[in-house]
Design a protein around this motif. Structure first.
Motif, PDB file in Angstrom:
ATOM      1  N   ILE A  75       0.842  -1.202   0.000  1.00  0.00           N
ATOM      2  CA  ILE A  75       0.000   0.000   0.000  1.00  0.00           C
ATOM      3  C   ILE A  75       0.875   1.248   0.000  1.00  0.00           C
ATOM      4  N   ALA A  76       1.856   1.283   0.903  1.00  0.00           N
ATOM      5  CA  ALA A  76       2.763   2.432   0.971  1.00  0.00           C
ATOM      6  C   ALA A  76       3.511   2.620  -0.338  1.00  0.00           C
ATOM      7  N   ASP A  77       3.945   1.523  -0.926  1.00  0.00           N
ATOM      8  CA  ASP A  77       4.684   1.574  -2.190  1.00  0.00           C
ATOM      9  C   ASP A  77       3.839   2.208  -3.290  1.00  0.00           C
ATOM     10  N   GLY A  78       2.583   1.774  -3.388  1.00  0.00           N
ATOM     11  CA  GLY A  78       1.694   2.299  -4.413  1.00  0.00           C
ATOM     12  C   GLY A  78       1.404   3.781  -4.235  1.00  0.00           C
ATOM     13  N   ILE A  79       1.201   4.195  -2.991  1.00  0.00           N
ATOM     14  CA  ILE A  79       0.905   5.607  -2.718  1.00  0.00           C
ATOM     15  C   ILE A  79       2.124   6.483  -2.991  1.00  0.00           C
ATOM     16  N   LEU A  80       3.281   6.063  -2.494  1.00  0.00           N
ATOM     17  CA  LEU A  80       4.491   6.872  -2.644  1.00  0.00           C
ATOM     18  C   LEU A  80       4.857   7.081  -4.108  1.00  0.00           C
ATOM     19  N   LYS A  81       4.742   6.045  -4.901  1.00  0.00           N
ATOM     20  CA  LYS A  81       5.063   6.194  -6.324  1.00  0.00           C
ATOM     21  C   LYS A  81       4.131   7.203  -6.989  1.00  0.00           C
ATOM     22  N   ARG A  82       2.870   7.199  -6.585  1.00  0.00           N
ATOM     23  CA  ARG A  82       1.906   8.144  -7.161  1.00  0.00           C
ATOM     24  C   ARG A  82       2.120   9.577  -6.653  1.00  0.00           C
ATOM     25  N   LEU A  83       2.870   9.713  -5.551  1.00  0.00           N
ATOM     26  CA  LEU A  83       3.187  11.037  -5.030  1.00  0.00           C
ATOM     27  C   LEU A  83       4.545  11.547  -5.520  1.00  0.00           C
ATOM     28  N   GLY A  84       5.137  10.808  -6.455  1.00  0.00           N
ATOM     29  CA  GLY A  84       6.379  11.281  -7.064  1.00  0.00           C
ATOM     30  C   GLY A  84       7.653  10.835  -6.386  1.00  0.00           C
ATOM     31  N   PHE A  85       7.588   9.751  -5.612  1.00  0.00           N
ATOM     32  CA  PHE A  85       8.776   9.194  -4.981  1.00  0.00           C
ATOM     33  C   PHE A  85       9.231   7.948  -5.740  1.00  0.00           C
ATOM     34  N   GLU A  86      10.484   7.590  -5.575  1.00  0.00           N
ATOM     35  CA  GLU A  86      10.980   6.295  -6.011  1.00  0.00           C
ATOM     36  C   GLU A  86      11.036   5.401  -4.779  1.00  0.00           C
ATOM     37  N   THR A  87      10.958   4.103  -4.961  1.00  0.00           N
ATOM     38  CA  THR A  87      10.965   3.206  -3.805  1.00  0.00           C
ATOM     39  C   THR A  87      11.953   2.053  -3.988  1.00  0.00           C
ATOM     40  N   VAL A  88      12.443   1.590  -2.860  1.00  0.00           N
ATOM     41  CA  VAL A  88      13.235   0.364  -2.783  1.00  0.00           C
ATOM     42  C   VAL A  88      12.566  -0.499  -1.739  1.00  0.00           C
ATOM     43  N   ARG A  89      12.268  -1.736  -2.071  1.00  0.00           N
ATOM     44  CA  ARG A  89      11.599  -2.627  -1.133  1.00  0.00           C
ATOM     45  C   ARG A  89      12.619  -3.443  -0.354  1.00  0.00           C
ATOM     46  N   GLY A  90      12.431  -3.501   0.955  1.00  0.00           N
ATOM     47  CA  GLY A  90      13.330  -4.287   1.783  1.00  0.00           C
ATOM     48  C   GLY A  90      13.546  -3.657   3.139  1.00  0.00           C
ATOM     49  N   SER A  91      14.712  -3.928   3.728  1.00  0.00           N
ATOM     50  CA  SER A  91      15.031  -3.484   5.081  1.00  0.00           C
ATOM     51  C   SER A  91      16.498  -3.108   5.148  1.00  0.00           C
ATOM     52  N   THR A  92      16.857  -2.233   6.092  1.00  0.00           N
ATOM     53  CA  THR A  92      18.268  -1.917   6.318  1.00  0.00           C
ATOM     54  C   THR A  92      18.879  -2.822   7.382  1.00  0.00           C
ATOM     55  N   GLU A  93      18.095  -3.779   7.875  1.00  0.00           N
ATOM     56  CA  GLU A  93      18.615  -4.690   8.890  1.00  0.00           C
ATOM     57  C   GLU A  93      19.569  -5.667   8.230  1.00  0.00           C
ATOM     58  N   ASN A  94      20.843  -5.491   8.498  1.00  0.00           N
ATOM     59  CA  ASN A  94      21.880  -6.277   7.852  1.00  0.00           C
ATOM     60  C   ASN A  94      21.695  -7.774   8.105  1.00  0.00           C
ATOM     61  N   GLY A  95      21.716  -8.534   7.039  1.00  0.00           N
ATOM     62  CA  GLY A  95      21.632  -9.984   7.169  1.00  0.00           C
ATOM     63  C   GLY A  95      20.230 -10.540   7.195  1.00  0.00           C
ATOM     64  N   LYS A  96      19.206  -9.691   7.233  1.00  0.00           N
ATOM     65  CA  LYS A  96      17.820 -10.162   7.266  1.00  0.00           C
ATOM     66  C   LYS A  96      17.377 -10.505   5.843  1.00  0.00           C
ATOM     67  N   GLU A  97      17.801 -11.654   5.350  1.00  0.00           N
ATOM     68  CA  GLU A  97      17.515 -12.035   3.968  1.00  0.00           C
ATOM     69  C   GLU A  97      16.025 -12.124   3.697  1.00  0.00           C
ATOM     70  N   GLU A  98      15.244 -12.617   4.683  1.00  0.00           N
ATOM     71  CA  GLU A  98      13.807 -12.758   4.475  1.00  0.00           C
ATOM     72  C   GLU A  98      13.111 -11.422   4.343  1.00  0.00           C
ATOM     73  N   LYS A  99      13.772 -10.356   4.771  1.00  0.00           N
ATOM     74  CA  LYS A  99      13.207  -9.007   4.643  1.00  0.00           C
ATOM     75  C   LYS A  99      13.849  -8.233   3.496  1.00  0.00           C
ATOM     76  N   GLY A 100      14.675  -8.912   2.705  1.00  0.00           N
ATOM     77  CA  GLY A 100      15.344  -8.235   1.612  1.00  0.00           C
ATOM     78  C   GLY A 100      16.441  -7.311   2.077  1.00  0.00           C
ATOM     79  N   GLY A 101      17.026  -7.617   3.242  1.00  0.00           N
ATOM     80  CA  GLY A 101      18.005  -6.729   3.851  1.00  0.00           C
ATOM     81  C   GLY A 101      19.225  -6.467   2.997  1.00  0.00           C
ATOM     82  N   ARG A 102      19.912  -7.507   2.584  1.00  0.00           N
ATOM     83  CA  ARG A 102      21.147  -7.338   1.818  1.00  0.00           C
ATOM     84  C   ARG A 102      20.875  -6.669   0.470  1.00  0.00           C
ATOM     85  N   THR A 103      19.823  -7.110  -0.210  1.00  0.00           N
ATOM     86  CA  THR A 103      19.486  -6.541  -1.512  1.00  0.00           C
ATOM     87  C   THR A 103      19.155  -5.060  -1.393  1.00  0.00           C
ATOM     88  N   ALA A 104      18.369  -4.704  -0.371  1.00  0.00           N
ATOM     89  CA  ALA A 104      17.972  -3.311  -0.179  1.00  0.00           C
ATOM     90  C   ALA A 104      19.177  -2.431   0.126  1.00  0.00           C
TER      91      ALA A 104
END
Length: 209
Positions: A75-104
Motif C-alpha cells: 500500500i505504501a509503495d503504491g501511494i508513494l510512487k503516485r506522489l512522485g517518490f521512487e521506492t526500494v523494497r526491503g530493510s536496512t537490517e543487515n543480514g535479514k535475507e527474508e526481509k530483503g536486507g542485503r538486496t535493499a
C-alpha cells in the motif's frame, strides 16, 4: 479474512487515495521551504509517525524511500510512487535475507553514491516507536552519506492510536519542516554512539513546539 479483504480493497482504491493525499498536501500552508536541489546523496532520517507529513512536504522531488516487504508495504509503495517518490523494497537490517536486507542495502548504496537522496523511517516498519535501528547508521558509514534528521509539525492534526502515533494533518493547516544537524558517520566511529546521536536529535526535533 476481513483483514485480507480490507487490504485488497485498499489496493484497488490506491489511485483515489493518492489523489486525496496529493490534494491534501497542496492545501497545507507550509511556513518554510527546503532546497532539495542542494542535497546530493543524503539520507533523510525520520520517525515512522512523521512519514505521511514528510511525504506531503516532499512530493515530486524524486526522493528514494525505503519501503518494507511486509504486506502493508504494498500500500505504501503504491501511494508513494503516485506522489512522485521512487521506492526500494526491503530493510536496512543487515543480514535479514527474508526481509530483503542485503538486496535493499546494496541498492540504497548504489543510489546514494549516484547522488540520489534517500528517506528512511528509522524506527520502522514495526517499531518500537522512537527507537532508531542500526541499519541507517551502517548505511551512512558505508556510503559516507550524511544523515539529515527531519520531522514535521502541524498546527492542526490528528494523531492516530497506532504503534507509531501516525500524524495526519487537517486540510489548510499550517505546517513546518524541522531539520536537525547533519550527522556524519566515519569508519572510526562507534555505531552505537552515532545511533544515540541520531536518536537524540530526532527526539529533540519531536519535542519542539
Amino acid at each position: 479474512m476481513i483483514k485480507k479483504l480490507r487490504r485488497e480493497l485498499t489496493l484497488i482504491l490506491l489511485p483515489f487515495i493518492s489523489i486525496v493525499l496529493r490534494t491534501l498536501g497542496r492545501t497545507i500552508r507550509w511556513q518554510n521551504r527546503y532546497d532539495f536541489e542542494r542535497d546530493r546523496g543524503k539520507i533523510y532520517a525520520l520517525w515512522h509517525g512523521n512519514a505521511l507529513g514528510l511525504a506531503l512536504f516532499g512530493m515530486d522531488r524524486g526522493i528514494v524511500v525505503l519501503v518494507s516487504r511486509f504486506r502493508d508495504g504494498d500500500i505504501a509503495d503504491g501511494i508513494l510512487k503516485r506522489l512522485g517518490f521512487e521506492t526500494v523494497r526491503g530493510s536496512t537490517e543487515n543480514g535479514k535475507e527474508e526481509k530483503g536486507g542485503r538486496t535493499a542495502i546494496l541498492k540504497l548504496m548504489e543510489l546514494l553514491k549516484s547522488g540520489k537522496n534517500v528517506a528512511i523511517t528509522v524506527d520502522g516498519p514495526k517499531g518500537p516507536a522512537y527507537k532508531v535501528k542500526e541499519g541507517v547508521v551502517f548505511l551512512a558509514m558505508k556510503t559516507k552519506a550524511k544523515i539529515i534528521p527531519a520531522c514535521v509539525k502541524f498546527e492542526k492534526f490528528v494523531r492516530l492510536n497506532t504503534w507509531d502515533n501516525l500524524i495526519i494533518p487537517y486540510p489548510f493547516t499550517k505546517g513546518w519542516l524541522l531539520v536537525g544537524k547533519e550527522i556524519e558517520v566515519k569508519e572510526s566511529n562507534e555505531l552505537k554512539e552515532k545511533l544515540k546521536e541520531l536518536e537524540g536529535e530526532l527526539l529533540r526535533l519531536e519535542s519542539l513546539s
